[in-house]
Motif scaffolding. Structure first.
Motif, PDB file in Angstrom:
ATOM      1  N   GLU A 267       0.847  -1.191   0.000  1.00 37.44           N
ATOM      2  CA  GLU A 267       0.000   0.000   0.000  1.00 37.44           C
ATOM      3  C   GLU A 267       0.886   1.246   0.000  1.00 37.44           C
ATOM      4  O   GLU A 267       1.737   1.408   0.881  1.00 37.44           O
ATOM      5  CB  GLU A 267      -0.913   0.017   1.230  1.00 37.44           C
ATOM      6  CG  GLU A 267      -1.768   1.271   1.345  1.00 37.44           C
ATOM      7  CD  GLU A 267      -2.553   1.313   2.642  1.00 37.44           C
ATOM      8  OE1 GLU A 267      -3.171   2.366   2.926  1.00 37.44           O
ATOM      9  OE2 GLU A 267      -2.549   0.312   3.389  1.00 37.44           O
TER      10      GLU A 267
ATOM     11  N   LEU B 282      -8.799  -6.851  -2.816  1.00 35.76           N
ATOM     12  CA  LEU B 282      -9.160  -5.588  -2.160  1.00 35.76           C
ATOM     13  C   LEU B 282     -10.303  -5.792  -1.180  1.00 35.76           C
ATOM     14  O   LEU B 282     -10.324  -5.197  -0.087  1.00 35.76           O
ATOM     15  CB  LEU B 282      -9.529  -4.551  -3.220  1.00 35.76           C
ATOM     16  CG  LEU B 282      -8.361  -3.947  -4.009  1.00 35.76           C
ATOM     17  CD1 LEU B 282      -8.877  -2.991  -5.076  1.00 35.76           C
ATOM     18  CD2 LEU B 282      -7.399  -3.215  -3.076  1.00 35.76           C
ATOM     19  N   GLN B 283     -11.277  -6.638  -1.530  1.00 38.37           N
ATOM     20  CA  GLN B 283     -12.363  -6.930  -0.601  1.00 38.37           C
ATOM     21  C   GLN B 283     -11.839  -7.633   0.650  1.00 38.37           C
ATOM     22  O   GLN B 283     -12.271  -7.328   1.767  1.00 38.37           O
ATOM     23  CB  GLN B 283     -13.422  -7.787  -1.303  1.00 38.37           C
ATOM     24  CG  GLN B 283     -14.173  -7.064  -2.415  1.00 38.37           C
ATOM     25  CD  GLN B 283     -15.143  -7.979  -3.133  1.00 38.37           C
ATOM     26  OE1 GLN B 283     -15.297  -9.151  -2.789  1.00 38.37           O
ATOM     27  NE2 GLN B 283     -15.814  -7.437  -4.160  1.00 38.37           N
TER      28      GLN B 283
ATOM     29  N   HIS C 131     -10.157  -4.928   2.865  1.00 35.19           N
ATOM     30  CA  HIS C 131     -11.080  -4.039   3.571  1.00 35.19           C
ATOM     31  C   HIS C 131     -11.920  -4.780   4.602  1.00 35.19           C
ATOM     32  O   HIS C 131     -12.394  -4.161   5.566  1.00 35.19           O
ATOM     33  CB  HIS C 131     -11.994  -3.335   2.555  1.00 35.19           C
ATOM     34  CG  HIS C 131     -11.255  -2.415   1.627  1.00 35.19           C
ATOM     35  ND1 HIS C 131     -10.299  -1.517   2.057  1.00 35.19           N
ATOM     36  CD2 HIS C 131     -11.323  -2.269   0.264  1.00 35.19           C
ATOM     37  CE1 HIS C 131      -9.811  -0.847   1.024  1.00 35.19           C
ATOM     38  NE2 HIS C 131     -10.421  -1.287  -0.082  1.00 35.19           N
ATOM     39  N   SER C 132     -12.104  -6.089   4.429  1.00 34.05           N
ATOM     40  CA  SER C 132     -12.890  -6.859   5.396  1.00 34.05           C
ATOM     41  C   SER C 132     -12.052  -7.412   6.536  1.00 34.05           C
ATOM     42  O   SER C 132     -12.576  -8.144   7.381  1.00 34.05           O
ATOM     43  CB  SER C 132     -13.606  -8.008   4.673  1.00 34.05           C
ATOM     44  OG  SER C 132     -12.664  -8.898   4.080  1.00 34.05           O
TER      45      SER C 132
END
Length: 699
Positions: free
Chosen positions: A385, A422-423, A426-427
């Motif tokens: 990131e 990405l999911q 974020h989870s």
């Protein structure tokens, strides 16, 4: 350097009774003068600035000569250093100037002599001392009473105690006054070296030679002189007279030092470290270095000596590819051996590894420290990131081809699964490894995506298994007969195929290649499945020797076969070259020499104890003596051929192999002509070149 009296006497003179070194107590420098003079030593060293020569306004003090003397400065009863005492001899230079009116009028009016206008003189004398790597300047204030001031006459000397130096070094001394009235004095002296101790090397044999008198008794200790921590002696003996002490080559490291002292009450000791610049010692040091994980996020590099290296973190993906530096790169840290250090991480991960890079940018050591505590390498994706201004964030995945941006159109796994990754991030399904203002590192598991891929495969397998079971129920008798025939065919095929064997040899000459080819052809009739580079020249040219060997070795080990090392004079020379110098010079061997390329992987198996059960050795009678095989390779059975062919074939076939008495005779008969050709003197061998159809590309 601590210096015992009997060693100084050996270095400085023949008879300890004649020579005696004065002993100085304490750490402070000191100065003393001749009778009638007064002197003072300034505190601390001064800056050496001789300046330009100026004219003397009248009588001044100047240095006329320098003398040196060796003394001992002792800090404790058994801790003394060699020191250089300097004596500066002084004289009066110049005359009083006559007044101008006296020069014009003359002395006719007053014929009686005038009292001399002498007064006491004062001078600042500088002593400059250089002896690599030491450089010092001290300032002495000297005052001479008026009664001793006679132009052109010596007034005495001032003595300085003392400048520390080591035996065998060259010292340079300068002296001048401030201000400077003449050219500075200088003196160069070579301090005597110690002739009593030397190190000799003859191949792998290293000896410590001590040349002392036969009646001299002394103690000798070998120790590691570490920068951090106390001295660690690991060998000690009390000896008498001249000695030659053998040293194990693997024990030689840069900080290995020798300490010697006389077996007398209150004796002092001397130490020397003769291997600080030895390339072999530096190689041994890296081989002895070990990385150790200290929970929760600490680590330590254990080594007998200090190392000039840096440590960095990298990501090791499954599949034994290169360890990839973390992006963005975490800063390298200078290594301090035997000291706990902290990783700039939030969490540990089995795929995180530590690389030790030497001062010449060469990778020396790599360890995946968390592999033992957290399990084997995982098929996780490392997400990088990057954070920009105004909270702008971008993500990429670290892959062998580089850092692939997520949601891109690249044909990599990370690009195809970009949205899902990405999911997961974020989870909260990804593990954060590192975080700062510029970015972060995340490890995202890939197991579920692999499982999804295999769901359809498992479903198809289940359906196929159900169909087979239904067929078995419908035609039970026919299926039993078919299975019986299939089982017999499998057994017959396995017996015909035989066990795998990979032959590695050094192509010393054409005759030896023919001999190896004859052995390979005969082993195929045993039967064995033989792989040898002689039959795979096309693959060698396309893949390279190292890649070819890796593929063949992996296949042979997975199938339960053996790697056969065939030793010859050339192979033994290559092994010794690797053991001594950690690898031959690039380009020193031919493009098809798989044996030279394979040593980089074969040697670690033997050094780490993985060779038994995977390797056997062999050599041909008359071409090599059994003692010539390096000791490292005797950890596995080594067979002379053809004298021990039955045992050699039995090792290749395994415990369940058939009886090989007749097969051994056939192999021996096939080998004998080629072996006789190699044993003939040069010029008498046959001119035949062919080896049958086996000499071609047989892959």
């Amino acid at each position: 350097m601590p210096m015992p009296w009997f060693l100084l006497s050996l270095a400085l003179g023949r008879s300890p009774v004649v020579l005696s070194l004065e002993r100085l107590e304490g750490l402070q420098d000191a100065a003393r003068c001749s009778p009638g003079l007064s002197c003072h030593l300034w505190d601390g060293d001064v800056v050496c600035l001789p300046g330009s020569i100026v004219s003397a306004p009248g009588p001044v003090l100047v240095p006329t000569s320098l003398q040196t003397e060796l003394v001992r400065r002792c800090y404790q009863e058994t801790d003394c250093d060699l020191c250089v005492r300097v004596a500066v001899h002084l004289a009066v230079h110049g005359h009083w100037e006559k007044p101008e009116d006296e020069e014009k009028l003359g002395r006719a009016a007053d014929p009686e002599p005038e009292e001399p206008r002498n007064a006491s003189l004062q001078a600042q004398v500088v002593l400059s001392f250089q002896a690599y790597p030491t450089a010092r300047c001290v300032l002495l204030e000297v005052q001479v009473p008026a009664a001793l001031v006679q132009p052109g006459q010596s007034v005495g000397s001032v003595v300085f105690d003392c400048f520390e130096a080591a035996l065998g070094t060259e010292v340079q001394i300068w002296s001048y006054t401030q201000p400077r009235y003449q050219k500075e004095l200088n003196l160069t002296r070579q301090l005597p070296a110690l002739p009593w101790l030397s190190v000799t090397a003859d191949g792998d044999n290293v000896h410590l030679v001590l040349d002392v008198s036969e009646e001299q008794s002394f103690g000798l200790s070998l120790y590691w002189n570490q920068v951090q921590g106390p001295v660690k002696p690991w060998w000690h003996r009390n000896l008498t007279g001249p000695q030659t002490i053998p040293l194990n080559q693997t024990d030689i490291v840069p900080c290995l030092c020798v300490q010697v002292w006389p077996l007398e009450p209150d004796s002092v000791r001397t130490s020397i470290c003769p291997f600080t610049e030895d390339p072999r010692a530096h190689r041994n040091l890296w081989r002895a270095a070990r990385l150790q994980l200290l929970p929760p996020r600490g680590w330590r590099l254990d080594a007998p000596c200090s190392l000039h290296a840096q440590a960095t973190l990298c990501w090791q993906a499954p599949g034994r590819g290169p360890c990839q530096p973390l992006v963005p790169p975490l800063p390298r840290e200078n290594v301090t051996v035997n000291m706990a250090l902290e990783f700039p991480l939030l969490k540990g991960h089995p795929n995180l590894c530590v690389q030790q890079v030497s001062s010449w940018e060469k990778l020396q050591l790599q360890e995946c420290l968390w592999a033992d505590s957290l399990g084997p390498l995982k098929d996780d994706m490392l997400l990088v990131e990057a954070r920009g201004p105004q909270d702008n964030r971008s993500f990429c995945a670290l892959e062998p081809s580089g850092c692939t941006p997520l949601l891109s159109r690249a044909s990599t796994r990370a690009a195809r699964l970009g949205e899902q990754l990405l999911q997961d991030l974020h989870s909260g399904q990804c593990l954060q490894l590192w975080d700062d203002d510029l970015g972060a590192l995340w490890a995202c598991p890939m197991d579920k995506y692999i499982h999804q891929r295999w769901v359809l495969v498992w479903l198809a397998c289940l359906l196929f298994a159900a169909a087979l079971f239904l067929l078995f129920l419908l035609k039970k008798d026919h299926v039993k007969g078919w299975l019986r025939l299939l089982k017999e065919d499998i057994r017959a095929g396995a017996a015909a195929r035989g066990r795998a064997a990979l032959l590695l040899y050094s192509a010393d000459d054409a005759g030896f290649e023919r001999l190896v080819g004859a052995l390979a052809s005969a082993l195929c009739q045993v039967p064995l499945r033989v792989a040898v580079d002689l039959w795979s020249r096309r693959e060698l040219s396309a893949q390279g020797p190292l890649a070819w060997f890796h593929a063949q070795r992996r296949r042979t080990v997975q199938e339960g076969g053996l790697v056969v090392l065939i030793f010859s004079p050339g192979a033994v020379a290559l092994c010794r070259e690797w053991l001594q110098d950690a690898g031959p010079a690039p380009g020193a061997h031919g493009p098809h020499d798989a044996f030279a390329a394979s040593l980089s992987c074969v040697l670690p198996d033997f050094l780490q104890g993985r060779a038994p059960g995977r390797y056997v050795g062999a050599y041909f009678d008359g071409l090599l003596h059994a003692d010539a095989v390096p000791a490292l390779f005797r950890a596995v059975p080594v067979f002379p051929l053809p004298s021990q062919l039955p045992a050699f074939l039995g090792s290749l076939q395994g415990p369940r192999g058939p009886r090989l008495g007749e097969r051994a005779e056939q192999v021996a008969r096939a080998l004998q002509p080629a072996l006789d050709s190699c044993l003939r003197p040069p010029g008498t061998a046959g001119m035949g070149r062919g080896m049958g159809p086996e000499a071609g590309d047989r892959t």
